[in-house]
Write an enzyme that holds these catalytic residues in place. Structure first.
Site, short mmCIF file in Angstrom:
data_model
loop_
_atom_site.label_atom_id
_atom_site.label_comp_id
_atom_site.label_asym_id
_atom_site.label_seq_id
_atom_site.Cartn_x
_atom_site.Cartn_y
_atom_site.Cartn_z
N ASP A 160 -2.65 -1.68 9.66
CA ASP A 160 -2.73 -1.72 8.19
C ASP A 160 -3.23 -3.06 7.66
OD1 ASP A 160 -1.69 0.86 8.06
OD2 ASP A 160 0.38 0.16 7.83
N GLY A 174 4.45 -4.28 4.25
CA GLY A 174 4.80 -5.65 3.85
C GLY A 174 4.45 -6.67 4.94
N LYS A 206 0.84 -1.21 0.00
CA LYS A 206 0.00 0.00 0.00
C LYS A 206 0.87 1.25 0.00
CE LYS A 206 0.84 1.35 4.42
NZ LYS A 206 1.54 2.56 4.80
O1 C5P Z 1 -0.58 -1.21 14.23
P1 C5P Z 1 0.85 -1.57 14.02
O2 C5P Z 1 1.28 -2.69 14.93
O3 C5P Z 1 1.20 -1.84 12.59
O4 C5P Z 1 1.67 -0.30 14.44
C1 C5P Z 1 3.08 -0.34 14.60
C2 C5P Z 1 3.50 0.84 15.46
O5 C5P Z 1 3.28 2.06 14.74
C3 C5P Z 1 2.73 1.00 16.75
O6 C5P Z 1 3.32 0.26 17.78
C4 C5P Z 1 2.84 2.49 17.01
O7 C5P Z 1 4.10 2.82 17.56
C5 C5P Z 1 2.82 3.09 15.61
N1 C5P Z 1 1.47 3.52 15.19
C6 C5P Z 1 0.90 4.63 15.78
N2 C5P Z 1 -0.35 5.05 15.38
C7 C5P Z 1 -1.02 4.39 14.41
C8 C5P Z 1 -0.46 3.26 13.79
C9 C5P Z 1 0.80 2.84 14.20
O8 C5P Z 1 1.51 5.25 16.65
N3 C5P Z 1 -2.22 4.83 14.04
#
Ligand code: C5P
Length: 310
Positions: free
Chosen positions: A144, A109, A12
């Site tokens: 994501d 990814g 994406k």
């Molecule tokens: O949701 P995901 O595990 O992919 O997110 C990875 C990291 O990215 C989270 O631990 C956070 O630090 C950051 N993040 C965030 N706000 C979001 C999405 C991700 O702070 N909306």
């Protein structure tokens, strides 16, 4: 014969990524426009013999595979375990991932692999869990992951996990400039907080003008409106990105932007020929160590081979 299912999942880009202040749980509220592009990972789930040491194992091949964990930290493994527990399947499975999406590149990814594992195991185990619940499980795995299931073009809110499909006309031609090292998403969000500390931030909101341009299928305006709140933070951690962005703009890209948390930079080109010219310019100038071309929007995670299912 051993049963096996292969799923293809896209990368994406975020055409818009507006990020609010940090929340108590460490996440940030976002308003984003996701757009799935034709760089794909393939996830194959194969039935394993009972009594294997681990219920879910994973192997990874392709560019950047060395940087992908092959233990329980692997998001595809977590996805298979989650679905196995939720659907009470508890059947051992071997996952194999063929990487086509840059690793730690800001193109989701890892999330794609989680979505791929959900769809592949769902088909392999014939769980009957159903799409809406699969999307909820996806959201538990990462912000994501639901979009990697859905694909196309969609507005994301909340952490990015709440999706509304968007009407988008036309075909978009992208040039994808890869970085020569990865960036960690939490690190980039932290850098953003540091750069903006003390500022009062508006509520994140996708500009209407972008949605109208997508509805019209107007790449010039989409290119001009590309925006990413994480870009300054990514550039601060990876200053060479400034030069990559400048070279793309010099060669007439309709717009250029750091993808998600970076360091991949994506440029919107006018057509196939322009995309080719732009890729040559980026490589020849040394502004990008490696370049790919991609089209968008493309579909989300989809079974491409289930020939040996019982
Ligand atoms: O949701 P995901 O595990 O992919 O997110 C990875 C990291 O990215 C989270 O631990 C956070 O630090 C950051 N993040 C965030 N706000 C979001 C999405 C991700 O702070 N909306």
């Amino acid at each position: 014969m051993t049963a096996s299912v292969t799923v293809r999942v896209p990368a994406k880009v975020n055409l818009v990524l507006e990020v609010g202040p940090p929340l108590a749980d460490g996440y940030h509220q976002v308003a984003t426009v996701y757009h799935a592009v034709s760089l794909f990972d393939e996830v194959t789930a194969t039935e394993a013999a009972r009594g294997d040491e681990d219920e879910v194992t994973v192997t990874v091949e392709g560019p950047g595979a060395d940087g992908v964990p092959v233990d329980d930290d692997n998001l595809a493994v977590r996805a298979a375990v989650l679905l196995s527990e939720y659907s009470d399947s508890r059947r051992p499975v071997r996952l194999h991932i063929r990487k086509g999406i840059p690793v730690a590149g800001g193109m989701a990814g890892g999330s794609a692999d989680a979505a791929g594992a959900l769809v592949a195991c769902d088909a392999l185990w014939q769980t009957g869990v159903g799409r809406p619940r699969l999307l909820e499980l996806a959201a538990e795995l990462g912000s994501d992951v639901p979009f990697a299931l859905l694909g196309g073009t969609a507005i994301g809110s909340g952490r990015g996990d709440r999706l509304t499909p968007a009407l988008a006309r036309g075909d978009y031609h992208w040039v994808v400039a890869l970085g020569d090292r990865g960036l960690s998403t939490p690190h980039v969000y932290k850098e953003l907080d540091r750069l903006r500390s003390g500022r009062v931030l508006p509520e994140p909101r996708v500009p209407d003008a972008m949605m109208q341009a997508l509805r019209r299928g107007d790449p010039e305006t989409v290119g001009a409106l590309l925006s990413n709140d994480l870009q300054n933070a990514a550039v601060s951690l990876y200053p060479d990105l400034d030069r990559t962005l400048a070279v793309g703009s010099e060669y007439g890209a309709l717009g250029g932007i750091v993808s998600g948390s970076g360091p991949t930079v994506v440029f919107l080109a006018r057509d196939t020929e322009h995309a080719l010219d732009l890729s040559v310019a980026l490589t020849a100038s040394g502004a990008a160590p490696e370049v790919r071309r991609a089209r968008g929007p493309v579909h989300g995670a989809r079974v491409v081979d289930a020939g040996r299912l019982p």
